[in-house]
Structure formats: structure tokens, C-alpha cells
Design an enzyme around this catalytic site. Sequence first.
Site, mmCIF file in Angstrom:
data_model
loop_
_atom_site.group_PDB
_atom_site.id
_atom_site.type_symbol
_atom_site.label_atom_id
_atom_site.label_comp_id
_atom_site.label_asym_id
_atom_site.label_seq_id
_atom_site.Cartn_x
_atom_site.Cartn_y
_atom_site.Cartn_z
ATOM 1 N N LYS A 230 0.865 -1.191 0.000
ATOM 2 C CA LYS A 230 0.000 0.000 0.000
ATOM 3 C C LYS A 230 0.889 1.224 0.000
ATOM 4 O O LYS A 230 1.998 1.198 0.549
ATOM 5 C CB LYS A 230 -0.882 0.008 1.256
ATOM 6 N N ASP B 116 -6.465 4.197 -5.347
ATOM 7 C CA ASP B 116 -7.112 4.000 -4.047
ATOM 8 C C ASP B 116 -7.823 5.312 -3.726
ATOM 9 O O ASP B 116 -8.007 6.146 -4.611
ATOM 10 C CB ASP B 116 -6.026 3.671 -3.010
#
Length: 409
Positions: free
Chosen positions: A103, A143
Amino acid sequence: MEEKYQLFQKRIKEAASFLRLKDFVLKKIEKPDRILKFNLPFKRDNNKVIFLDGFRVQHCNVLGPYKGGIRFSEKVSEEIISILALEMTLKCALANLPFGGGKGGLKIDPHLFSEKELKKISSLFIQKIYPFLGSDLDVPAPDLGTNEKIMLWMLKEYQKISGKKDLAVFTGKPLNFGGSHLRKEATGLGGVFLLESLLKKLNFPSLPTLAIQGFGNVGSFFAKFAFEKGFKILAISDESGGVFSSEGLNPFEIEKFLSLKKTLSQFPAEKKISNEELLSLKVDILVPAAVENVINKKNARNIKAKIIIEMANSPVDLNVDEFLKKRGILQIPDILANAGGVIVSYFEWLQNKKKQKWSRLKVKKMLKSKMVRNFERLWEFYQEKKIHPRKCAFILALLKVAQKIENKI
Ligand code: NAD
């Protein structure tokens, strides 16, 4: 967040102890492989220089290259990005994808920056991490706060610096730049496929009633696909508030209304409701598809739905999982329910690698088959063990990762 991080780690430990994992395996899972942390000096359009905190966390790559989004949000921190990277490792393992978890994030509110500034920031972000990226190394995606345009800027910067033409190093790209059909719709659509399988397993007598919180990417596509399948959506909300109709809402009409620069709470419906009221409606299925922790110690006792499909990440405070289970409410955990996005990202990666372009129909069929298979695997285990579905998901995911770690170390 600290409490959530600790609780999450505790749940991982419980799943590890269920599996009797060796100490070193658990230790490997608890800590990310690498944390890239950087300070990004940036000159704004008005010549003012600001400093932005950026991160890329590579959690675990025993199953394949790190995979996970890059978010632009004011709430980004090392801790949040680390926990999300760990969640990606579990999500990919549970979905049976050849990916590990990663991430990234930049601590900014993207709404406060011009398009020109965002383009420059996206390039600078890649300049900081490009040696650690690659289609067999680490594959970012959009995202919160990022989108296909930003992925394209990032890809172009990566190609410029590295001299590599590889498209598979980013997913979530625009369709005509190596993107896949259905990538945008995938998370919502995947959730609807899962819901259909669940209802079959439960022999649900009629088409259920739904309440959906969130009308962004995930919530709006979930609502539209569910509506097309004939489900009755009694309520929808977003950050402006919600609307209710006992006859059922049409998400396509809502979408048209919102395109006129109106807010959802202004949509002409039988009743306006608050987000809190939506969560406690008497419906069969509750779909939190907006933000985290909306179902928590304060309102868990008011939930009247029989099933919660966790389409957002962490919409339910882990503290109330067992309480909801005792009340007979079935939770379908986020790492299973919202995996449609990463599944189609995998299809995009595969198409780029094989230099192919799959049709929309092929992607749809493959997404359905993967969502159904993943759900059935979890359902079987849940039926056998009767423990909380989230624990089942953690156990199945950890088992896959742990076996690889044991073989590799
Ligand atoms: P989005 O920004 O497109 O939409 C978010 C929606 O939530 C908007 O309708 C917004 O108005 C609403 N919202 C924001 N704050 C709210 C509040 N306090 N109460 C009620 N509604 C509120 O985001 P998205 O991409 O749809 O993501 C939603 C959730 O799903 C996030 O938790 C995200 O991490 C998760 N998720 C997204 C994907 C994806 O493919 N986009 C994949 C997996 C998980």
C-alpha cells in the site's frame, strides 16, 4: 487508529494460534518486508514550497509481487498504510491471487490541489519509489483520492525514468492505455455476485431489501448492479445524508440527479434520513460502502439487518464482531466482499503481461467465477467451524501465506 491496529494484530494472532503457526511465521507476517518513507518537497502553483509525507509499504511477497493502491488523503500515516498493506496480503491470499500485499500513500487532501499540481506530485511520488516498482516486484493501483488518470501519469513517469515500456507495473489504468474492462465497476459488481451466491446458500425465500451507505465508486456500482438484478433498495446515503423509499429507489435516477450538481440528500424521495438512521433500518441486507468504523459500540445494538456485506474497508469496528454474531447477524468480511477490484486488477496485469485485450463479457464471467469460488471456500469453512466469518477469512488467508513462508525461510 492505534487501537484498531492493535486489535487487528490481536485478531491475526488468534487466527495464527488456531492454525498453530510457528513463531517465526507469525513474526514474518506481523512486520512488513519494507517501509519506504519519504519527504516530498513541492513547489505549488503560487511558488510556496510545502513538504509532503509519502509512504510505500511492501508487506509480504511470498505469494507474488506486492499489490495495493496508492492513496492521496490527509489521513495517511505510516501506521494506516502498514495495516492496509497487511490487509492486502490477506485479501490477495484469500482471493487466491499470485500477489502479495502493499500500500502507498501521500498525506494530502487532493481536492486542494490543481490538476497541474497533482500531475507533478504524482511524478515526484514515482521518482521516490521507482526502483522498488515493477510488474514482478510491486504493482500499485488507484485508491482513495487517486484514479485512472493519476495511474497513467505515474506509469508515464515510471517508463520515462526506467526506460521500461512494461504496462503491467500499474493497474487501474484507462482502458485505452492498457486498462481492463470493468476495472471501475469491479468492486461493486463483485459484491453483488457474492451476495447472489450467499442468498442461494441461505435459500433466501424472496428478493431481499437493501440499504446502502455510500454512493461513490463502490456503493453506486453495487446499487446499480443490485437494482438491475431486481433487488429492492430501500435506502441510499452519502456524506450529505440519505433518502428512503418503501417502494424502492432507482440508483440510475439518483446518478442522473447527482450529475446536475445536486446532493443525494436533495433527491426527491419518500423520506430523508440520516446516515445513522440508514444503518438501523429494518432491511434484510445492510451494505456499508463508504468509510470505516460506521458500525461500532454506539450503534451495534440498533442494527436490524440480518446480513452485513462489508463493501467498504473496515466499516465495522472489530470490537463488535462477536456481539453482532451473538445477535444472529451474518457479516461478510471486507477482505472477501470487496476483493472484486483487486481481482480485476489481476486480470489487467495478466492481459498486459500476455499482450492481450479481453472482452467485457470475458472479464465479467471470470470475475463472477472467482468471487463465487472464493465465497464458497469461506462458506464451507464457516459452516464447519461456526466461528465468526472474519476469523474464517483470516485463517484461510493466513494458512496460504504461512505455508509459503515456511517453505521459503
Ligand atoms: P468514493 O470516494 O468513491 O466514495 C465514498 C462514498 O462514501 C461517497 O459517496 C461519499 O459521499 C460517502 N461518504 C464519505 N463519508 C461518509 C460518511 N461519513 N457517511 C456516509 N457516507 C460517506 O470511495 P470508494 O472507492 O467507493 O470506496 C468506498 C470504500 O470502499 C472505502 O472504504 C474504500 O477503501 C473501499 N474499497 C474501495 C475499492 C474500490 O475499488 N474503489 C476497493 C476495495 C475497497
